[in-house]
Design an enzyme around this catalytic site. Structure first.
Site, PDB file in Angstrom:
ATOM      1  N   ASN A 110       0.829  -1.211   0.000  1.00  0.00           N
ATOM      2  CA  ASN A 110       0.000   0.000   0.000  1.00  0.00           C
ATOM      3  C   ASN A 110       0.863   1.261   0.000  1.00  0.00           C
ATOM      4  OD1 ASN A 110      -2.055  -1.786   0.098  1.00  0.00           O
ATOM      5  ND2 ASN A 110      -2.530  -1.492   2.267  1.00  0.00           N
ATOM      6  N   VAL A 111       0.345   2.268  -0.685  1.00  0.00           N
ATOM      7  CA  VAL A 111       1.092   3.526  -0.816  1.00  0.00           C
ATOM      8  C   VAL A 111       0.489   4.614   0.083  1.00  0.00           C
ATOM      9  CG1 VAL A 111       1.815   2.962  -3.171  1.00  0.00           C
ATOM     10  CG2 VAL A 111      -0.272   4.306  -2.836  1.00  0.00           C
ATOM     11  N   HIS A 127       5.927  -0.703  -2.632  1.00  0.00           N
ATOM     12  CA  HIS A 127       5.517   0.069  -3.812  1.00  0.00           C
ATOM     13  C   HIS A 127       5.588   1.571  -3.576  1.00  0.00           C
ATOM     14  CE1 HIS A 127       3.131  -3.699  -5.376  1.00  0.00           C
ATOM     15  NE2 HIS A 127       4.432  -3.812  -5.507  1.00  0.00           N
ATOM     16  N   CYS A 138      16.353  16.004 -11.152  1.00  0.00           N
ATOM     17  CA  CYS A 138      17.422  16.136 -10.152  1.00  0.00           C
ATOM     18  C   CYS A 138      17.267  15.142  -9.002  1.00  0.00           C
ATOM     19  CB  CYS A 138      17.488  17.573  -9.620  1.00  0.00           C
ATOM     20  SG  CYS A 138      16.099  18.029  -8.567  1.00  0.00           S
ATOM     21  N   CYS A 156       9.533  20.936 -10.662  1.00  0.00           N
ATOM     22  CA  CYS A 156      10.582  21.184  -9.671  1.00  0.00           C
ATOM     23  C   CYS A 156      11.223  22.548  -9.960  1.00  0.00           C
ATOM     24  CB  CYS A 156      11.621  20.074  -9.812  1.00  0.00           C
ATOM     25  SG  CYS A 156      13.067  20.211  -8.766  1.00  0.00           S
ATOM     26  N   CYS A 158      14.143  23.031 -10.540  1.00  0.00           N
ATOM     27  CA  CYS A 158      15.140  22.819 -11.606  1.00  0.00           C
ATOM     28  C   CYS A 158      14.494  22.744 -12.981  1.00  0.00           C
ATOM     29  CB  CYS A 158      15.958  21.556 -11.329  1.00  0.00           C
ATOM     30  SG  CYS A 158      15.146  20.034 -11.839  1.00  0.00           S
ATOM     31  N   GLY A 195      -5.357  -9.130   2.597  1.00  0.00           N
ATOM     32  CA  GLY A 195      -5.998  -8.096   1.779  1.00  0.00           C
ATOM     33  C   GLY A 195      -5.305  -7.815   0.463  1.00  0.00           C
ATOM     34  N   THR A 196      -4.724  -8.844  -0.124  1.00  0.00           N
ATOM     35  CA  THR A 196      -4.102  -8.652  -1.447  1.00  0.00           C
ATOM     36  C   THR A 196      -4.582  -9.731  -2.409  1.00  0.00           C
ATOM     37  OG1 THR A 196      -2.033  -8.601  -2.718  1.00  0.00           O
ATOM     38  CG2 THR A 196      -1.969  -9.804  -0.627  1.00  0.00           C
TER      39      THR A 196
HETATM   40  C1  BJW Z   1     -10.498  -7.237   1.177  1.00  0.00           C
HETATM   41  C2  BJW Z   1     -11.362  -6.228   1.563  1.00  0.00           C
HETATM   42  C3  BJW Z   1     -11.567  -6.112   2.922  1.00  0.00           C
HETATM   43  C4  BJW Z   1     -11.245  -6.099  -0.534  1.00  0.00           C
HETATM   44  N1  BJW Z   1     -10.942  -6.942   3.765  1.00  0.00           N
HETATM   45  N2  BJW Z   1      -9.898  -8.053   2.013  1.00  0.00           N
HETATM   46  C5  BJW Z   1       6.372 -12.199 -13.014  1.00  0.00           C
HETATM   47  C6  BJW Z   1       5.328 -12.737 -13.745  1.00  0.00           C
HETATM   48  C7  BJW Z   1       4.487 -11.896 -14.477  1.00  0.00           C
HETATM   49  C8  BJW Z   1       4.660 -10.516 -14.485  1.00  0.00           C
HETATM   50  C9  BJW Z   1       5.686  -9.994 -13.765  1.00  0.00           C
HETATM   51  C10 BJW Z   1       6.535 -10.835 -13.042  1.00  0.00           C
HETATM   52  N3  BJW Z   1       7.450 -10.054 -12.420  1.00  0.00           N
HETATM   53  C11 BJW Z   1       7.191  -8.755 -12.718  1.00  0.00           C
HETATM   54  C12 BJW Z   1       6.124  -8.681 -13.539  1.00  0.00           C
HETATM   55  C13 BJW Z   1       5.520  -7.436 -14.092  1.00  0.00           C
HETATM   56  C14 BJW Z   1       4.630  -6.728 -13.103  1.00  0.00           C
HETATM   57  C15 BJW Z   1       3.466  -7.654 -12.685  1.00  0.00           C
HETATM   58  O1  BJW Z   1       3.448  -8.236 -11.630  1.00  0.00           O
HETATM   59  N4  BJW Z   1       2.452  -7.752 -13.503  1.00  0.00           N
HETATM   60  C16 BJW Z   1       1.295  -8.600 -13.166  1.00  0.00           C
HETATM   61  C17 BJW Z   1       0.042  -7.741 -13.152  1.00  0.00           C
HETATM   62  C18 BJW Z   1       1.241  -9.756 -14.081  1.00  0.00           C
HETATM   63  N5  BJW Z   1       5.351  -6.284 -11.922  1.00  0.00           N
HETATM   64  C19 BJW Z   1       6.087  -5.174 -11.946  1.00  0.00           C
HETATM   65  O2  BJW Z   1       6.201  -4.519 -12.969  1.00  0.00           O
HETATM   66  C20 BJW Z   1       6.814  -4.768 -10.679  1.00  0.00           C
HETATM   67  N6  BJW Z   1       8.172  -4.493 -10.969  1.00  0.00           N
HETATM   68  C21 BJW Z   1       9.083  -5.468 -11.164  1.00  0.00           C
HETATM   69  O3  BJW Z   1       8.836  -6.633 -10.948  1.00  0.00           O
HETATM   70  O4  BJW Z   1      10.304  -5.008 -11.604  1.00  0.00           O
HETATM   71  C22 BJW Z   1      11.182  -5.950 -12.232  1.00  0.00           C
HETATM   72  C23 BJW Z   1      10.549  -6.404 -13.548  1.00  0.00           C
HETATM   73  C24 BJW Z   1       9.900  -5.504 -14.367  1.00  0.00           C
HETATM   74  C25 BJW Z   1       9.303  -5.928 -15.569  1.00  0.00           C
HETATM   75  C26 BJW Z   1       9.330  -7.276 -15.914  1.00  0.00           C
HETATM   76  C27 BJW Z   1       9.976  -8.177 -15.069  1.00  0.00           C
HETATM   77  C28 BJW Z   1      10.593  -7.724 -13.882  1.00  0.00           C
HETATM   78  C29 BJW Z   1       6.232  -3.466 -10.142  1.00  0.00           C
HETATM   79  C30 BJW Z   1       4.832  -3.626  -9.645  1.00  0.00           C
HETATM   80  C31 BJW Z   1       4.294  -2.249  -9.236  1.00  0.00           C
HETATM   81  C32 BJW Z   1       2.825  -2.316  -8.842  1.00  0.00           C
HETATM   82  N7  BJW Z   1       2.289  -0.991  -8.745  1.00  0.00           N
HETATM   83  C33 BJW Z   1       0.905  -0.816  -8.349  1.00  0.00           C
HETATM   84  C34 BJW Z   1       0.535   0.675  -8.522  1.00  0.00           C
HETATM   85  C35 BJW Z   1       1.183   1.542  -7.443  1.00  0.00           C
HETATM   86  C36 BJW Z   1       0.897   2.986  -7.665  1.00  0.00           C
HETATM   87  C37 BJW Z   1      -0.541   3.327  -7.454  1.00  0.00           C
HETATM   88  O5  BJW Z   1      -1.025   3.269  -6.324  1.00  0.00           O
HETATM   89  O6  BJW Z   1      -1.193   3.712  -8.442  1.00  0.00           O
HETATM   90  O7  BJW Z   1       0.749  -1.248  -7.005  1.00  0.00           O
HETATM   91  S1  BJW Z   1      -0.241  -1.840  -9.247  1.00  0.00           S
HETATM   92  C38 BJW Z   1      -1.328  -2.085  -7.896  1.00  0.00           C
HETATM   93  O8  BJW Z   1      -1.396  -3.504  -7.610  1.00  0.00           O
HETATM   94  C39 BJW Z   1      -0.640  -1.420  -6.675  1.00  0.00           C
HETATM   95  C40 BJW Z   1      -0.833  -2.470  -5.610  1.00  0.00           C
HETATM   96  O9  BJW Z   1       0.114  -2.316  -4.578  1.00  0.00           O
HETATM   97  C41 BJW Z   1      -0.703  -3.761  -6.377  1.00  0.00           C
HETATM   98  C42 BJW Z   1      -1.310  -4.947  -5.680  1.00  0.00           C
HETATM   99  O10 BJW Z   1      -2.691  -4.803  -5.547  1.00  0.00           O
HETATM  100  P1  BJW Z   1      -3.426  -5.319  -4.222  1.00  0.00           P
HETATM  101  O11 BJW Z   1      -2.959  -4.556  -3.062  1.00  0.00           O
HETATM  102  O12 BJW Z   1      -3.331  -6.789  -4.155  1.00  0.00           O
HETATM  103  O13 BJW Z   1      -4.937  -4.817  -4.502  1.00  0.00           O
HETATM  104  P2  BJW Z   1      -6.107  -5.541  -5.351  1.00  0.00           P
HETATM  105  O14 BJW Z   1      -7.132  -4.522  -5.629  1.00  0.00           O
HETATM  106  O15 BJW Z   1      -5.573  -6.284  -6.498  1.00  0.00           O
HETATM  107  O16 BJW Z   1      -6.670  -6.650  -4.345  1.00  0.00           O
HETATM  108  C43 BJW Z   1      -7.335  -6.310  -3.154  1.00  0.00           C
HETATM  109  C44 BJW Z   1      -7.756  -7.603  -2.463  1.00  0.00           C
HETATM  110  O17 BJW Z   1      -8.361  -7.247  -1.230  1.00  0.00           O
HETATM  111  C45 BJW Z   1      -8.795  -8.407  -3.260  1.00  0.00           C
HETATM  112  O18 BJW Z   1      -8.361  -9.762  -3.356  1.00  0.00           O
HETATM  113  C46 BJW Z   1     -10.084  -8.345  -2.414  1.00  0.00           C
HETATM  114  O19 BJW Z   1     -10.769  -9.574  -2.348  1.00  0.00           O
HETATM  115  C47 BJW Z   1      -9.537  -8.007  -1.047  1.00  0.00           C
HETATM  116  N8  BJW Z   1     -10.416  -7.159  -0.265  1.00  0.00           N
HETATM  117  N9  BJW Z   1     -11.815  -5.568   0.386  1.00  0.00           N
HETATM  118  C48 BJW Z   1     -10.119  -7.910   3.228  1.00  0.00           C
HETATM  119  N10 BJW Z   1     -12.418  -5.161   3.376  1.00  0.00           N
HETATM  120 ZN    ZN Z   2      14.534  18.880  -9.925  1.00  0.00          ZN
END
Ligand code: BJW
Ligand code: ZN
Length: 256
Positions: A110-111, A127, A138, A156, A158, A195-196
Site C-alpha cells: 500500500n502507498v 511500492h 534532479c 521542480c 530545476c 488483503g491482497t
Molecule cells: C479485502 C477487503 C476487505 C477487498 N478486507 N480483504 C512475473 C510474472 C508476471 C509478471 C511480472 C513478473 N514479475 C514482474 C512482472 C511485471 C509486473 C506484474 O506483476 N504484472 C502482473 C500484473 C502480471 N510487476 C512489476 O512490474 C513490478 N516491478 C518489477 O517486478 O520489476 C522488475 C521487472 C519488471 C518488468 C518485468 C519483469 C521484472 C512493479 C509492480 C508495481 C505495482 N504498482 C501498483 C501501482 C502503485 C501505484 C498506485 O497506487 O497507483 O501497485 S499496481 C497495484 O497492484 C498497486 C498495488 O500495490 C498492487 C497490488 O494490488 P493489491 O494490493 O493486491 O490490490 P487488489 O485490488 O488487487 O486486491 C485487493 C484484495 O483485497 C482483493 O483480493 C479483495 O478480495 C480483497 N479485499 N476488500 C479484506 N475489506
Molecule cells: Zn529537480
C-alpha cells in the site's frame, strides 16, 4: 458462523509458537478506511481506468498532466481518511510479538501510509508512497501533505517534472525494501498475506517463497486468490472493522 469460529485453532497455535512472523498487506486492508482497491469490479481503481494508462512510466511520459491529476486527486482524498480496526490489529500484533521476544516484519504494497498512521513501526513499503514526490531530473524528494497542487503537472525548481514516489509497472521495487523483504522471508516461520489479490509480482511470489523455505502460510482476504490453494489456512472475510477477521485474530491471541 461467528468470527471466532472462522480463525482455526491450529493457526493460533502456530502463531503463538512462531519465532518470526511476516505480514504482507495489500489494498484490502485499507478498503474499510475508504481507500479504493485496484481490482474490485465496481469500485476498484482499475474499474474506470486501464493500469497501463496511468500506472506506468510510459503513461507519465505520454500525459504527465493526466497522471499527475489522478495521483493528486487520490492524495487529497487520502488526507481525509483514517486507519481502521484492521490496521490497529496489525499494530497490536506487532506489539504482542515484540513483547514476547519474537521477530515481526510488516511488508506492505500500500502507498497510503495508513499503517504508519495507525502506529505500526518499521513498515517496509514495497511500492513506495503517494505522499512523497520526486523530481525526475534532479531526484529531489519532498513530502506533499497540502491541498490540491496549483498546477498539473508539477514542476521542480530545476524545471524537471515531479512524479509520485510510487512504483509503476515495469519499474524495480526500491532495492532496500526488496532486500529487507527477501531477508525476512528467508528467516520467517510464519507468513500472513492479508488483503491482497496476490497477482502483482514480485510480492505475489512471497507466500510461495516462504512456503518453499518451510514457513507456514496463512491468507486473510475477502475473496479467494491464486495463492488460496497453496496456503495452510485461508480465512475469508473483511479485515477492517471491529467484528471482522483481524480484530478477531487479535482478541484470540490476547486470550492465549
Ligand atoms: C479485502 C477487503 C476487505 C477487498 N478486507 N480483504 C512475473 C510474472 C508476471 C509478471 C511480472 C513478473 N514479475 C514482474 C512482472 C511485471 C509486473 C506484474 O506483476 N504484472 C502482473 C500484473 C502480471 N510487476 C512489476 O512490474 C513490478 N516491478 C518489477 O517486478 O520489476 C522488475 C521487472 C519488471 C518488468 C518485468 C519483469 C521484472 C512493479 C509492480 C508495481 C505495482 N504498482 C501498483 C501501482 C502503485 C501505484 C498506485 O497506487 O497507483 O501497485 S499496481 C497495484 O497492484 C498497486 C498495488 O500495490 C498492487 C497490488 O494490488 P493489491 O494490493 O493486491 O490490490 P487488489 O485490488 O488487487 O486486491 C485487493 C484484495 O483485497 C482483493 O483480493 C479483495 O478480495 C480483497 N479485499 N476488500 C479484506 N475489506
Ligand atoms: Zn529537480
Amino acid at each position: 458462523m461467528t468470527d471466532s469460529a472462522r480463525i482455526p485453532d491450529d493457526f493460533i497455535e502456530s502463531l503463538t509458537a512462531s519465532a518470526h512472523m511476516v505480514i504482507l498487506t495489500g489494498a484490502g486492508v485499507s478498503a474499510e478506511s475508504g481507500v479504493p482497491t485496484f481490482r474490485d469490479a465496481q469500485t476498484g481503481l482499475w474499474a474506470k481506468y486501464r493500469p497501463e494508462d496511468l500506472a506506468t512510466p510510459q503513461a507519465f511520459a505520454r500525459d504527465p498532466e493526466l497522471v499527475t491529476r489522478w495521483y493528486d486527486e487520490r492524495r487529497v482524498k487520502l488526507a481525509s481518511l483514517a486507519p481502521n480496526d484492521g490496521h490497529r490489529a496489525i499494530v497490536a500484533m506487532q506489539r504482542w510479538a515484540l513483547s514476547r521476544g519474537k521477530q515481526f516484519t510488516l511488508l506492505t504494497q500500500n502507498v497510503d501510509r495508513l499503517h504508519h498512521a495507525a502506529g505500526s513501526e518499521d513498515v517496509i513499503e514495497l511500492h513506495g508512497t503517494l505522499w512523497v514526490w520526486r523530481c525526475e531530473s534532479c531526484g529531489v524528494e519532498r513530502e506533499e501533505r497540502g491541498g490540491p497542487f496549483a498546477s498539473h503537472p508539477l514542476r521542480c525548481e530545476c524545471g524537471g517534472l515531479r512524479r509520485p514516489g510510487v512504483v509503476w509497472f515495469g519499474e524495480m521495487l526500491p532495492q532496500a525494501a526488496l532486500e529487507a523483504a527477501e531477508h525476512a522471508i528467508a528467516s520467517c516461520d510464519l507468513f500472513l498475506s492479508i488483503g491482497t489479490s496476490a497477482v502483482v509480482y514480485p510480492a505475489a511470489g512471497f507466500a510461495q517463497a516462504a512456503k518453499a523455505r518451510g514457513a507456514r502460510v496463512a491468507e486473510f482476504n475477502r475473496d479467494p486468490t491464486p495463492i488460496s490453494d497453496l496456503v495452510d489456512w485461508s480465512v475469508q472475510g473483511n479485515s477492517g472493522n471491529s467484528a471482522t477477521t483481524l480484530p478477531e485474530l487479535m482478541r484470540r491471541l490476547e486470550e492465549n
